[in-house]
Scaffold this motif. Structure first.
Motif, PDB file in Angstrom:
ATOM      1  N   ASP A  39     -35.132  39.607 -44.192  1.00 43.73           N
ATOM      2  CA  ASP A  39     -35.933  38.562 -43.551  1.00 43.73           C
ATOM      3  C   ASP A  39     -35.749  38.643 -42.029  1.00 43.73           C
ATOM      4  OD1 ASP A  39     -37.461  36.339 -43.051  1.00 43.73           O
ATOM      5  OD2 ASP A  39     -35.927  34.910 -43.692  1.00 43.73           O
ATOM      6  N   PRO A  40     -36.507  39.500 -41.351  1.00 46.45           N
ATOM      7  CA  PRO A  40     -36.333  39.644 -39.903  1.00 46.45           C
ATOM      8  C   PRO A  40     -36.678  38.384 -39.110  1.00 46.45           C
ATOM      9  CG  PRO A  40     -38.158  40.996 -40.669  1.00 46.45           C
ATOM     10  CD  PRO A  40     -37.511  40.399 -41.876  1.00 46.45           C
ATOM     11  N   SER A  41     -37.379  37.448 -39.713  1.00 45.54           N
ATOM     12  CA  SER A  41     -37.687  36.201 -39.004  1.00 45.54           C
ATOM     13  C   SER A  41     -36.432  35.342 -38.822  1.00 45.54           C
ATOM     14  CB  SER A  41     -38.760  35.409 -39.739  1.00 45.54           C
ATOM     15  OG  SER A  41     -38.288  34.972 -40.983  1.00 45.54           O
ATOM     16  N   GLU A  42     -35.359  35.704 -39.497  1.00 42.27           N
ATOM     17  CA  GLU A  42     -34.084  34.993 -39.336  1.00 42.27           C
ATOM     18  C   GLU A  42     -33.602  35.092 -37.885  1.00 42.27           C
ATOM     19  OE1 GLU A  42     -30.964  32.617 -40.534  1.00 42.27           O
ATOM     20  OE2 GLU A  42     -32.714  33.193 -41.711  1.00 42.27           O
ATOM     21  N   ILE A  43     -33.844  36.233 -37.241  1.00 42.53           N
ATOM     22  CA  ILE A  43     -33.461  36.415 -35.839  1.00 42.53           C
ATOM     23  C   ILE A  43     -34.185  35.379 -34.973  1.00 42.53           C
ATOM     24  CG2 ILE A  43     -33.593  37.980 -33.859  1.00 42.53           C
ATOM     25  CD1 ILE A  43     -33.235  40.301 -35.850  1.00 42.53           C
ATOM     26  N   LYS A  44     -35.462  35.190 -35.227  1.00 39.69           N
ATOM     27  CA  LYS A  44     -36.265  34.219 -34.481  1.00 39.69           C
ATOM     28  C   LYS A  44     -35.739  32.798 -34.691  1.00 39.69           C
ATOM     29  CE  LYS A  44     -41.057  32.618 -34.517  1.00 39.69           C
ATOM     30  NZ  LYS A  44     -42.382  32.876 -35.105  1.00 39.69           N
ATOM     31  N   LYS A  45     -35.385  32.481 -35.933  1.00 41.61           N
ATOM     32  CA  LYS A  45     -34.879  31.139 -36.244  1.00 41.61           C
ATOM     33  C   LYS A  45     -33.564  30.860 -35.519  1.00 41.61           C
ATOM     34  CE  LYS A  45     -36.995  31.187 -40.798  1.00 41.61           C
ATOM     35  NZ  LYS A  45     -36.753  31.358 -42.234  1.00 41.61           N
ATOM     36  N   VAL A  46     -32.679  31.855 -35.485  1.00 44.74           N
ATOM     37  CA  VAL A  46     -31.387  31.674 -34.821  1.00 44.74           C
ATOM     38  C   VAL A  46     -31.578  31.542 -33.313  1.00 44.74           C
ATOM     39  CG1 VAL A  46     -29.149  32.750 -34.360  1.00 44.74           C
ATOM     40  CG2 VAL A  46     -30.102  32.831 -36.655  1.00 44.74           C
ATOM     41  N   ARG A  47     -32.481  32.355 -32.736  1.00 46.90           N
ATOM     42  CA  ARG A  47     -32.758  32.254 -31.302  1.00 46.90           C
ATOM     43  C   ARG A  47     -33.271  30.868 -30.939  1.00 46.90           C
ATOM     44  NH1 ARG A  47     -36.374  36.743 -31.032  1.00 46.90           N
ATOM     45  NH2 ARG A  47     -37.840  35.227 -30.230  1.00 46.90           N
ATOM     46  N   ARG A  48     -34.129  30.322 -31.765  1.00 43.87           N
ATOM     47  CA  ARG A  48     -34.666  28.985 -31.499  1.00 43.87           C
ATOM     48  C   ARG A  48     -33.591  27.912 -31.650  1.00 43.87           C
ATOM     49  NH1 ARG A  48     -40.906  28.946 -33.644  1.00 43.87           N
ATOM     50  NH2 ARG A  48     -41.601  30.509 -32.148  1.00 43.87           N
ATOM     51  N   SER A  49     -32.693  28.100 -32.600  1.00 50.41           N
ATOM     52  CA  SER A  49     -31.586  27.151 -32.755  1.00 50.41           C
ATOM     53  C   SER A  49     -30.691  27.179 -31.522  1.00 50.41           C
ATOM     54  CB  SER A  49     -30.765  27.487 -33.999  1.00 50.41           C
ATOM     55  OG  SER A  49     -31.504  27.228 -35.156  1.00 50.41           O
ATOM     56  N   ILE A  50     -30.435  28.374 -31.004  1.00 49.16           N
ATOM     57  CA  ILE A  50     -29.627  28.502 -29.786  1.00 49.16           C
ATOM     58  C   ILE A  50     -30.310  27.753 -28.645  1.00 49.16           C
ATOM     59  CG2 ILE A  50     -28.861  30.137 -28.013  1.00 49.16           C
ATOM     60  CD1 ILE A  50     -28.378  32.149 -30.311  1.00 49.16           C
ATOM     61  N   ALA A  51     -31.608  27.910 -28.517  1.00 51.91           N
ATOM     62  CA  ALA A  51     -32.348  27.225 -27.450  1.00 51.91           C
ATOM     63  C   ALA A  51     -32.280  25.713 -27.612  1.00 51.91           C
ATOM     64  CB  ALA A  51     -33.790  27.703 -27.441  1.00 51.91           C
ATOM     65  N   ARG A  52     -32.408  25.228 -28.842  1.00 46.44           N
ATOM     66  CA  ARG A  52     -32.338  23.779 -29.084  1.00 46.44           C
ATOM     67  C   ARG A  52     -30.966  23.229 -28.705  1.00 46.44           C
ATOM     68  NH1 ARG A  52     -35.247  25.135 -34.045  1.00 46.44           N
ATOM     69  NH2 ARG A  52     -37.379  24.417 -33.774  1.00 46.44           N
ATOM     70  N   ILE A  53     -29.922  23.944 -29.093  1.00 49.83           N
ATOM     71  CA  ILE A  53     -28.560  23.493 -28.799  1.00 49.83           C
ATOM     72  C   ILE A  53     -28.315  23.517 -27.299  1.00 49.83           C
ATOM     73  CG2 ILE A  53     -26.121  24.045 -29.093  1.00 49.83           C
ATOM     74  CD1 ILE A  53     -26.923  25.139 -31.912  1.00 49.83           C
ATOM     75  N   ALA A  54     -28.702  24.606 -26.633  1.00 54.94           N
ATOM     76  CA  ALA A  54     -28.501  24.720 -25.188  1.00 54.94           C
ATOM     77  C   ALA A  54     -29.270  23.638 -24.444  1.00 54.94           C
ATOM     78  CB  ALA A  54     -28.928  26.103 -24.713  1.00 54.94           C
ATOM     79  N   THR A  55     -30.462  23.324 -24.903  1.00 57.15           N
ATOM     80  CA  THR A  55     -31.264  22.272 -24.277  1.00 57.15           C
ATOM     81  C   THR A  55     -30.588  20.918 -24.418  1.00 57.15           C
ATOM     82  OG1 THR A  55     -33.300  23.489 -24.708  1.00 57.15           O
ATOM     83  CG2 THR A  55     -33.511  21.119 -24.304  1.00 57.15           C
ATOM     84  N   GLU A  56     -30.052  20.647 -25.581  1.00 59.80           N
ATOM     85  CA  GLU A  56     -29.370  19.369 -25.805  1.00 59.80           C
ATOM     86  C   GLU A  56     -28.116  19.259 -24.951  1.00 59.80           C
ATOM     87  OE1 GLU A  56     -28.885  15.577 -27.275  1.00 59.80           O
ATOM     88  OE2 GLU A  56     -30.611  16.896 -27.539  1.00 59.80           O
ATOM     89  N   ILE A  57     -27.373  20.349 -24.810  1.00 62.16           N
ATOM     90  CA  ILE A  57     -26.174  20.339 -23.943  1.00 62.16           C
ATOM     91  C   ILE A  57     -26.574  20.041 -22.505  1.00 62.16           C
ATOM     92  CG2 ILE A  57     -24.380  21.806 -22.943  1.00 62.16           C
ATOM     93  CD1 ILE A  57     -24.207  23.217 -25.693  1.00 62.16           C
ATOM     94  N   THR A  58     -27.612  20.719 -22.010  1.00 64.14           N
ATOM     95  CA  THR A  58     -28.078  20.499 -20.637  1.00 64.14           C
ATOM     96  C   THR A  58     -28.557  19.067 -20.451  1.00 64.14           C
ATOM     97  OG1 THR A  58     -28.758  22.809 -20.505  1.00 64.14           O
ATOM     98  CG2 THR A  58     -29.696  21.298 -18.885  1.00 64.14           C
ATOM     99  N   LYS A  59     -29.278  18.565 -21.425  1.00 65.19           N
ATOM    100  CA  LYS A  59     -29.799  17.200 -21.340  1.00 65.19           C
ATOM    101  C   LYS A  59     -28.665  16.188 -21.255  1.00 65.19           C
ATOM    102  CE  LYS A  59     -32.103  14.618 -24.677  1.00 65.19           C
ATOM    103  NZ  LYS A  59     -33.069  14.515 -25.762  1.00 65.19           N
ATOM    104  N   ARG A  60     -27.621  16.393 -22.019  1.00 66.10           N
ATOM    105  CA  ARG A  60     -26.489  15.454 -21.993  1.00 66.10           C
ATOM    106  C   ARG A  60     -25.689  15.568 -20.700  1.00 66.10           C
ATOM    107  NH1 ARG A  60     -24.008  15.184 -28.101  1.00 66.10           N
ATOM    108  NH2 ARG A  60     -25.998  14.793 -29.137  1.00 66.10           N
ATOM    109  N   GLU A  61     -25.610  16.768 -20.138  1.00 63.01           N
ATOM    110  CA  GLU A  61     -24.886  16.945 -18.883  1.00 63.01           C
ATOM    111  C   GLU A  61     -25.595  16.260 -17.725  1.00 63.01           C
ATOM    112  OE1 GLU A  61     -24.440  21.157 -18.505  1.00 63.01           O
ATOM    113  OE2 GLU A  61     -22.671  21.212 -19.794  1.00 63.01           O
ATOM    114  N   LEU A  62     -26.918  16.198 -17.787  1.00 62.04           N
ATOM    115  CA  LEU A  62     -27.688  15.570 -16.711  1.00 62.04           C
ATOM    116  C   LEU A  62     -27.691  14.059 -16.794  1.00 62.04           C
ATOM    117  CD1 LEU A  62     -30.766  17.966 -16.547  1.00 62.04           C
ATOM    118  CD2 LEU A  62     -28.798  17.881 -15.003  1.00 62.04           C
ATOM    119  N   ASP A  63     -27.407  13.505 -17.971  1.00 61.15           N
ATOM    120  CA  ASP A  63     -27.387  12.040 -18.119  1.00 61.15           C
ATOM    121  C   ASP A  63     -26.111  11.430 -17.643  1.00 61.15           C
ATOM    122  OD1 ASP A  63     -29.913  11.960 -19.118  1.00 61.15           O
ATOM    123  OD2 ASP A  63     -29.316  11.942 -21.208  1.00 61.15           O
TER     124      ASP A  63
END
Length: 63
Positions: A39-63
């Motif tokens: 299932d090569p789409s697994e790579i895409k899913k993991v990349r998107r999860s990384i982006a979601r997590i990184a975005t949430e970390i950045t959002k919390r650091e700015l608050d």
């Protein structure tokens, strides 16, 4: 991992999840180079999860 799931984690848990997902992505990429993934789409899913997590970390650091 959905955004609603990411919001439930603490900052420390987010950093741990980020490292785990980065490690998983590296493993998936290496495996895919050696032999095609089922299932090569697994790579895409993991990349998107990384982006979601990184975005949430950045959002919390700015608050």
């Amino acid at each position: 991992m959905r955004q609603s799931e990411v919001k439930e984690f603490s900052v420390e848990e987010l950093h741990e999840e980020l490292e785990n997902h980065k490690r998983k992505l590296a493993d998936l990429k290496m495996t895919h180079v050696l032999s095609p993934l089922d299932d090569p789409s697994e790579i895409k899913k993991v990349r998107r999860s990384i982006a979601r997590i990184a975005t949430e970390i950045t959002k919390r650091e700015l608050d």
